[in-house]
Design an enzyme around this catalytic site. Structure first.
Site, PDB file in Angstrom:
ATOM      1  N   ASP A  62     -64.407  28.836 -19.598  1.00 40.36           N
ATOM      2  CA  ASP A  62     -64.348  27.389 -19.876  1.00 40.36           C
ATOM      3  C   ASP A  62     -64.028  27.323 -21.371  1.00 40.36           C
ATOM      4  O   ASP A  62     -63.511  28.305 -21.926  1.00 40.36           O
ATOM      5  CB  ASP A  62     -65.680  26.709 -19.510  1.00 40.36           C
ATOM      6  CG  ASP A  62     -65.565  25.195 -19.396  1.00 40.36           C
ATOM      7  OD1 ASP A  62     -65.157  24.700 -18.349  1.00 40.36           O
ATOM      8  OD2 ASP A  62     -65.871  24.481 -20.388  1.00 40.36           O
ATOM      9  N   LYS A 102     -72.865  26.210 -13.643  1.00 40.82           N
ATOM     10  CA  LYS A 102     -72.195  26.232 -14.954  1.00 40.82           C
ATOM     11  C   LYS A 102     -73.138  26.884 -15.951  1.00 40.82           C
ATOM     12  O   LYS A 102     -74.349  26.855 -15.771  1.00 40.82           O
ATOM     13  CB  LYS A 102     -71.900  24.796 -15.409  1.00 40.82           C
ATOM     14  CG  LYS A 102     -70.804  24.697 -16.425  1.00 40.82           C
ATOM     15  CD  LYS A 102     -69.452  24.617 -15.756  1.00 40.82           C
ATOM     16  CE  LYS A 102     -68.326  24.620 -16.749  1.00 40.82           C
ATOM     17  NZ  LYS A 102     -67.056  24.261 -16.082  1.00 40.82           N
TER      18      LYS A 102
END
Ligand code: GLU
Length: 450
Positions: free
Chosen positions: A165, A125
């Site tokens: 995201d 991430k």
């Protein structure tokens, strides 16, 4: 102290201040206890001790110039957590709240989520504390290019594949891919969530929301229930929320509320999806604008929410879809939801419920789908985009959507059979964590101590 408690204690001491990371590890590690009791091999191989430590953490400076000529400096992150099952895979988040603890919690969750899809993708991430809100299109582009001027050297179609995201959608992916391509002279599947005009996959935009509703459908079918004609509440109004609402309509349900960081709307006749899409996807407007066009809908600003509460969870509904952000639903909210008749919670966001709220849902035995299972449709469809890019083909919307639906069914099967194997058939938190962990752990053992 148990082995698990010792490990959690060690993490608190050695990674101080990373609250969200501690919360995510606490939830996962505790639910793995029954597995560790039954199979000592995982402890002997120190799988958890290894997994909680990211393989690589890249923290970098992002310097760029805003429209007024002022130099701006932001923090950039890419945390490459686990490459056991495939290239690091996970989104980039641009939001002022981003810090190491947030990216680590998201990366840690991503390992298990990606494992649950059954596909060959590792976990990672990244992101930045950059706030896209209120920035001009040119500023967004400049920031994305500055961000990529460092990140490009760490990523690649077989090493690390970022996606979107919060705060990162098609526009941002376009600017980042453009810069990546210029710097590397490569045109490959290094990003997912790309535009349909140049390498994206049909149904990727819809996938997280659609997948979350498919997961709810599977949970309810197992109880002989359906979403048809049921009142549903969806928090958020970004990509996940919009396509959750769309799929709820396909299922004959009635989504009546959604929200943004400034407030929520309640539209008893059902949310006007075309209006919502236009406001959020085209105009990039605030949700408060919605009531200007729909006179019967009610807007409540966050300033009027009861203290410490998210008012959207006090709307009586049959199913709730937390699709905004982490820790948006606490124990009091959970109690209120159930008191008002809620029977199903399917999480579109990552870790939207606090650990106390999660425990309550599990105790009450409602149909509760934790984010790492329920929202895995997004990343799964990202892998379908990678597969199409690698083989230079593109599938139809129906083909991708059918694969997504099948993947969500497989995830539900694996989560529910694992929960039953450990004697807690309705505990999908335990089922998801053990099933995801076991797939990574078995592969780690086979790949040796690296
Ligand atoms: N950000 C999404 C997630 O939380 C998608 C990641 C991806 O497609 O790689 O799973």
């Amino acid at each position: 102290m148990t082995y698990i408690d010792e490990l959690l204690d060690y993490l608190k001491r050695t990674s101080p201040g990373q609250e969200e990371f501690h919360q995510a590890t606490e939830e996962v590690l505790h639910s793995l206890e029954p597995l560790f009791e039954k199979y000592p091999i995982y402890k002997e191989n120190k799988i958890l001790d290894r997994l909680v430590e990211p393989e690589r953490q890249i923290l970098f400076r992002v310097a760029w110039v805003d429209d007024s000529g002022e130099i701006q400096v932001n923090k950039g992150y890419r945390i490459e957590f686990s490459s056991t099952l495939g290239p690091y895979k996970g989104g980039l988040r641009f939001h002022p709240s981003v810090n190491t603890g947030i990216i680590k919690f998201l990366g840690f969750e991503q390992i298990f989520k990606n494992a649950l899809t059954g596909l060959q993708i590792g976990g990672g991430k990244g992101g930045s504390d950059f706030d896209p809100k209120g920035k001009s299109d040119r500023e967004i582009m400049k920031f994305c290019q500055a961000f990529m001027s460092e990140l490009y050297r760490h990523i690649g179609a077989t090493t690390d594949v970022p996606a979107g995201d919060i705060g990162v959608g098609g526009r941002e992916i376009g600017y980042m891919f453009g810069m990546y391509k210029k710097l590397t002279n490569r045109y490959d599947g290094t990003f997912t969530g790309k535009s349909l005009k140049w390498g994206g996959s049909l149904a990727r935009t819809e996938a997280t929301g659609y997948g979350c509703v498919y997961f709810a459908k599977n949970m309810l079918e197992a109880k002989g229930e359906t979403l048809k004609d049921k009142r549903c509440v969806v928090s958020g109004s970004g990509n996940v929320a919009i396509y959750t609402i769309e799929k709820l309509y396909h299922m004959g349900a009635l989504p009546i509320a959604c929200s943004d960081s400034a407030g929520m709307i309640l539209d008893e006749e059902g949310i006007d999806l075309n209006l919502l899409k236009d406001l959020k996807e085209n105009q990039r407007a605030r949700l408060s604008e919605y009531v200007k066009y729909r006179k019967n809908a009610k807007y409540t600003p966050v300033t009027e929410y009861p203290k410490g509460r998210n008012a959207i969870w006090s709307i009586p509904c049959y199913a709730a879809f937390p699709s905004a952000t982490q820790n948006e639903l606490n124990l009091e909210d959970a109690k209120e939801l159930l008191k008002n008749g809620c029977k199903c919670v399917s999480e579109g966001a990552n870790m939207p419920s606090t650990n106390e709220a999660v425990d309550y849902f599990v105790e009450q035995k409602i149909a509760y789908g934790p984010g790492k299972a329920a929202n895995a449709g997004g990343v799964a469809t990202s892998q379908l985009e990678m597969a199409q890019n690698a083989s230079m083909v593109s599938w139809t919307f129906e083909e991708v959507d059918a694969k997504l639906e099948q993947i969500m069914r497989n995830i539900f099967e694996s989560v529910s059979t694992t929960a039953a194997e450990f004697g807690q058939p309705t505990n999908f938190v335990l089922g998801a964590n053990i099933a995801g962990f076991r797939r990574v752990a078995d592969a780690m053992i086979e790949q040796g101590i690296v």
